[in-house]
Enzyme design. Structure first.
Site, PDB file in Angstrom:
ATOM      1  NE  ARG A   1      -4.401  -1.790   1.203  1.00 38.71           N
ATOM      2  CZ  ARG A   1      -5.335  -2.043   2.783  1.00 38.71           C
ATOM      3  NH1 ARG A   1      -5.299  -1.259   3.881  1.00 38.71           N
ATOM      4  NH2 ARG A   1      -6.442  -2.480   2.193  1.00 38.71           N
ATOM      5  CB  SER A   2       0.329   4.226   1.488  1.00 37.15           C
ATOM      6  OG  SER A   2      -0.285   4.832   0.622  1.00 37.15           O
ATOM      7  CB  ALA A   3       5.163   0.951   2.937  1.00 37.17           C
TER       8      ALA A   3
ATOM      9  CE  LYS B   1       0.973   7.845  -1.172  1.00 33.25           C
ATOM     10  NZ  LYS B   1       0.092   7.173  -0.910  1.00 33.25           N
TER      11      LYS B   1
END
Length: 397
Positions: A71-73, A75
């Site tokens: 997921r947003s890790a 980024k």
């Protein structure tokens, strides 16, 4: 859930093994892994449970090579691409985004700088018309939607988490400056040299390693009660007209995160796949040499990554947040190891970060997605155990 913990731990970090085991018995963990590097060398390498959140047909166990949705890790990996392009002289952080991507200047966004994208100050956290999962996977459509979007605030004057639009902002900047997709760039310039299991756009030949994810409910606190978020936060996430809901809902309906087509897409804000070792190894390379070899960031680039660029009430997350250039910094929204830490969580579980002062690099991945955006209790328990190990005097001291 009483589950055997597999792997190795340096004796000094034995408390991390104990905390990891308690995640299964006390915090609803189904399958997970945690890896910690110190000064470029692995000191914790643990895994337990099943590869799939539901156990799968045959209860396939988690192995050291099991990969999971970040997921947003993701980024944090995407940010490294832009910072490495800056480090190599290809991308100017102070240049307007439109210098590389002329269409982006529409509707008053001409002064948005590249550093504003990294610091979540670009002003386009949501789309007036959300994209379908199929549209989101098309880099041309995603970039065109963001370029045509009117900003929610004057770029550079405020900050708010660009939950989904971060994918097309970072991906298009990489395409415009290098002619390559961000997933291809990561494979060639980051994962390859590091021998790290990290992908933005999962290759077909690696698909068998990625476990199925799904929602899991954390156990009730003593007395049968669950912690309740503050009213303002609840309203922000439940009101479909709020900037928060619109930001997280920029892809609608929510994609099936176990769909091979979704995992093969390149969405650097939300759908990276990696192992705990791949994530920790990546962060170790940002602050030093890994296993005496590869280092990605120069000290100056590492300083840029963790120098505060945004701080205060977040227009999307509602709570106060702190960002460097592409990375969350230690604070209320994302507690990390210490004041100098920088990294990124993934909504529902995953966490990766580096702490230059202690030489620690940390990677945690899970198949059980719990409620919460940034401070997952399982990840936080592991971080607390690492902190305790560092605080304890070494034998003979």
């Amino acid at each position: 859930m009483d589950t055997a913990v597999n792997g190795t731990t340096d004796p000094r970090f034995a408390g991390v093994r104990a905390a990891f085991a308690r995640n299964f018995t006390e915090r609803g963990e189904r399958g997970a892994a945690v890896v910690v590097y110190r000064d470029g060398h692995r000191v914790v390498d643990l895994h337990a449970g099943t590869r799939d959140v539901d156990g799968g047909r045959d209860g396939t166990p988690w192995t050291p090579g099991t990969a999971q949705l970040l997921r947003s890790a993701t980024k944090g990996v995407a940010a490294a691409v832009l910072l490495l392009l800056h480090q190599r002289g290809t991308l100017d952080l102070d240049a307007p985004v439109s210098a590389y991507w002329p269409e982006f200047k529409a509707h008053g966004k001409e002064d948005a700088r590249v550093r504003d994208v990294l610091a979540h100050r670009a002003g386009v956290p949501a789309l007036d018309r959300p994209l379908t999962p199929a549209e989101a996977a098309d880099p041309d459509l995603g970039a065109a939607a963001v370029a045509a979007q009117a900003p929610a605030w004057t770029p550079g004057t405020d900050h708010g988490y660009h939950a989904q639009t971060h994918s097309w902002l970072t991906g298009e900047l990489v395409r415009r400056t290098t002619g390559r997709s961000i997933g291809g760039w990561v494979a060639d310039e980051i994962a390859g040299p590091l021998a790290a299991d990290l992908w933005i756009g999962l290759p077909d030949e690696q698909a068998h390693r990625a476990g199925r994810v799904g929602p899991v409910e954390p156990p009730a606190a003593p007395g049968g009660l669950r912690a309740r978020p503050k009213r303002a936060i609840t309203e922000a996430y439940t009101d479909p007209a709020s900037l928060t809901s619109r930001a997280f809902g920029s892809i609608t309906p929510s994609p099936d995160e176990n769909d091979p087509a979704y995992r093969a897409a390149e969405l650097p804000g939300s759908n990276g796949i990696g192992t705990a070792d791949g994530l920790a190894r990546f962060y170790a390379s940002l602050i030093g040499e890994v296993d005496g070899g590869t280092r990605l960031f120069t000290p100056e680039t590492a300083r840029l990554a963790r120098t505060e660029a945004s701080s205060g009430p977040d227009r999307v997350l509602v709570v106060p947040s702190r960002f460097g250039l592409g990375y969350m910094l230690h604070g209320v929204a994302s507690p990390l190891l210490g004041p100098g830490s920088f990294g990124h969580p993934g909504r529902g579980g995953a966490l990766g970060f580096a702490d230059p002062e202690s030489g620690i690099a940390f990677g945690y991945v899970t198949n059980g997605m719990q409620k919460g955006v940034t401070a997952d209790p399982r990840a936080q328990a592991l971080v607390a155990a690492v902190r305790s190990a560092l605080d304890e005097p070494t034998s003979g001291a």
